[in-house]
Design an enzyme around this catalytic site. Structure first.
Site, PDB file in Angstrom:
ATOM      1  N   ASP A 296      22.570 -17.001   7.775  1.00  0.00           N
ATOM      2  CA  ASP A 296      21.400 -16.341   8.334  1.00  0.00           C
ATOM      3  C   ASP A 296      20.507 -17.390   9.024  1.00  0.00           C
ATOM      4  O   ASP A 296      19.782 -18.081   8.335  1.00  0.00           O
ATOM      5  CB  ASP A 296      20.626 -15.551   7.279  1.00  0.00           C
ATOM      6  CG  ASP A 296      20.451 -16.281   5.951  1.00  0.00           C
ATOM      7  OD1 ASP A 296      21.252 -17.175   5.607  1.00  0.00           O
ATOM      8  OD2 ASP A 296      19.507 -15.928   5.229  1.00  0.00           O
ATOM      9  N   GLU A 481      18.876 -29.700   3.850  1.00  0.00           N
ATOM     10  CA  GLU A 481      19.674 -28.469   3.835  1.00  0.00           C
ATOM     11  C   GLU A 481      20.804 -28.475   4.860  1.00  0.00           C
ATOM     12  O   GLU A 481      21.902 -27.993   4.605  1.00  0.00           O
ATOM     13  CB  GLU A 481      18.744 -27.285   4.100  1.00  0.00           C
ATOM     14  CG  GLU A 481      19.415 -25.932   4.079  1.00  0.00           C
ATOM     15  CD  GLU A 481      18.451 -24.820   4.466  1.00  0.00           C
ATOM     16  OE1 GLU A 481      18.792 -23.646   4.213  1.00  0.00           O
ATOM     17  OE2 GLU A 481      17.365 -25.107   5.018  1.00  0.00           O
TER      18      GLU A 481
END
Length: 536
Positions: A296, A481
């Protein structure tokens, strides 16, 4: 035997878990919720949904309705008065310049570990019975597919007790809710994430942490969740996560049971839907389904690469999802056979072979030499190449010839200076696209290629990934991340929130790869001491 008649310590812990609020923040606070999110009381939409109420929610809502139209009403002050922010106690963690990358990761696990404590009353947090590790940054709860990649590093760091406790948390979630939610929050209950519980169970068995058969009931329950409604479908029909194709085959898609804006990204979703020209409930469902995918967001799900509002996730049958469900079917068959349930074993073997045949028919592209997602509504493959094409190798679904073709395609089109590219598209500003690279995709690609003898390419991806992680660690003293797969340690961008530090799955995959390549220069990296890993 204790006073409650429970003799098993695990059962005692489960019994001690306080019940979760059955309602999400949007359900609880109704028009107050909408006003807070649409007026951006907090910079991050996730902040409010993670708050805990200071009073019973019904009293808060009644107070809001009584005061909201009064002259001078201050929404921000009202929220501050009636809610407490979800605050993580400070860890005082400081990168040690004398520690290498491995030692830095080992020191981070306690910082990212959460231990069950008294549950905030009527907050969105779903209570869990055992300790768990969170990704980091804004992600302060246990996430489903992140956890598998975190576990790889926990094992290398000697934290095997955390593997077992997290596995039991997932088993608890499946037993309690019928599936593993995206994360342990009420607003995540309507969706899951890529089904990696089978991968966890195989890891536990490999490391002799526990018996894989102990989790067979939960494996079958999770499978039932993903296959709900499949038996009643006619060709061309769909129900929740299942689609029956024209030839009678059943393959799976990502889905969410709600068709409203995601509560943790409410304003963002409202604005996206306004830009679409489509019925907003369709856009909301596709955005939510994209969140279930873990990607996403990405051009992978878009009709128009330049517009997130063109998202059509529910029309797409993804390569990686169907590969993971194949792996789940094979594991259930193997465990059932081992324990004498031959009828169940044969049933799941048939299911796995039927899925393999359907993947070959609809998701394999001979002309591209790759696995491609399939648009079942348009009845044609998606043209975009993504790193998901390596999932069939990872789950051992591909033939040797298919694996060879995939490896050739990766060399030509997806190999970047910093590792395995996510996609070939870099025009839409989404985070799961080029130039960004993600730890879980590196791991799936590396292990998938190794399983088919493509060890040189696998090793090259690992070497390049470790260099880019090491370079940024030397410069900024942290792991993050996602990474830009280019030299000079750029910070990755794209998506709807800033780059997050921590970071669970990067720690896990990197720790595992460092152990497997002890001579790699990243093993000599030191925080704040650039120079060792700066050449890619």
């Amino acid at each position: 035997m204790n006073g409650n008649g429970l003799s098993d310590p695990f059962e005692q812990r489960i019994a001690a878990v306080s019940p979760a609020d059955p309602l999400t923040p949007a359900d609880r606070y109704q028009e107050l919720f909408v006003e807070v999110q649409m007026n951006r009381v907090f910079a991050d939409s996730k902040t409010f949904v993670d708050c805990a109420p200071r009073l019973h929610p019904e009293r808060i809502l009644a107070a809001y309705r009584a005061r909201c139209r009064q002259p001078g009403f201050d929404l921000t002050a009202f929220v501050t008065e009636h809610f407490s922010l979800f605050v993580i106690p400070p860890s005082h963690f400081v990168a040690d310049p004398n520690c290498g990358l491995e030692q830095h990761i080992d020191r981070l696990w306690p910082v990212l570990t959460r231990r069950p404590i008294e549950h905030p009353g009527r907050s969105s947090l779903l209570p869990l019975p055992h300790d768990y590790v969170v990704p980091g940054g804004r992600f302060v709860e246990q996430y489903y597919w992140d956890a598998y990649f975190i576990m790889l590093g926990l094992d290398q760091s000697g934290q095997r007790h955390l593997l077992r406790s997290m596995a039991d948390n997932f088993a608890y979630l499946i037993d309690t809710y019928g599936h593993v939610p995206n994360g342990n929050r009420t607003y995540y209950l309507s969706r899951s994430q890529p089904p990696v519980f089978a991968l966890m169970v195989e890891l536990f068995e490999e490391k002799t942490i526990c018996r894989a058969h102990d989790y067979l009931p939960q494996l079958r329950k999770e499978y039932a969740f993903w296959m709900d409604g499949a038996d009643c479908l006619r060709p061309g029909d769909s129900h929740r996560r299942c689609v029956r194709l024209a030839g009678g085959e059943v393959l799976n898609r990502y889905w969410d049971d709600r068709d409203t804006p995601r509560e943790e990204s409410y304003l963002e979703d409202v604005l996206t839907a306004r830009d679409s020209g489509r019925p907003v409930h369709e856009v909301y469902r596709d955005l939510r389904a994209g969140a279930e995918s873990g990607w996403d967001y990405s051009s992978r799900w878009l009709g128009d690469h330049r517009r997130l509002s063109s998202i059509r996730t529910t029309a797409i049958l993804p390569v990686d999802l169907n590969g993971l469900l194949y792996r789940l079917e094979r594991l259930i068959a193997r465990l059932s056979e081992r324990h004498g349930d031959t009828a169940c074993a044969e049933d799941y073997r048939r299911r796995a072979e039927a899925r393999r045949a359907a993947v070959d028919r609809y998701l394999w592209s001979e002309s591209a030499g790759a696995y491609l997602d399939y648009d079942w509504q348009l009845e044609r493959p998606r043209p975009d190449l993504t790193a998901a094409m390596l999932a069939p190798l990872f789950v051992h679904l591909a033939s040797p010839e298919q694996a060879r073709r995939v490896a050739d395609t990766v060399r030509r089109r997806l190999l970047a200076p910093g590792g395995l590219s996510t996609t070939e598209i870099d025009v839409c500003g989404q985070q799961w696209d080029r130039p960004n690279g993600w730890a879980p995709l590196q791991w799936i690609g590396i292990r998938g290629l190794e399983r088919y003898g493509e060890v040189e390419l696998a090793a090259e991806i690992a070497r390049r990934w470790l260099r880019v992680v090491g370079e940024l660690f030397e410069r900024d003293n942290k792991l993050v991340e996602k990474y830009v797969l280019r030299p000079n340690a750029e910070h990755a961008g794209g998506g709807e929130y800033p780059l997050q530090d921590g970071f669970g799955w990067t720690n896990g995959v990197t720790r595992k790869l460092l152990q497997e390549d002890p001579l790699h220069e990243a093993n000599r990296c030191r925080s704040g001491q650039p120079g060792v890993c700066c050449v890619i």
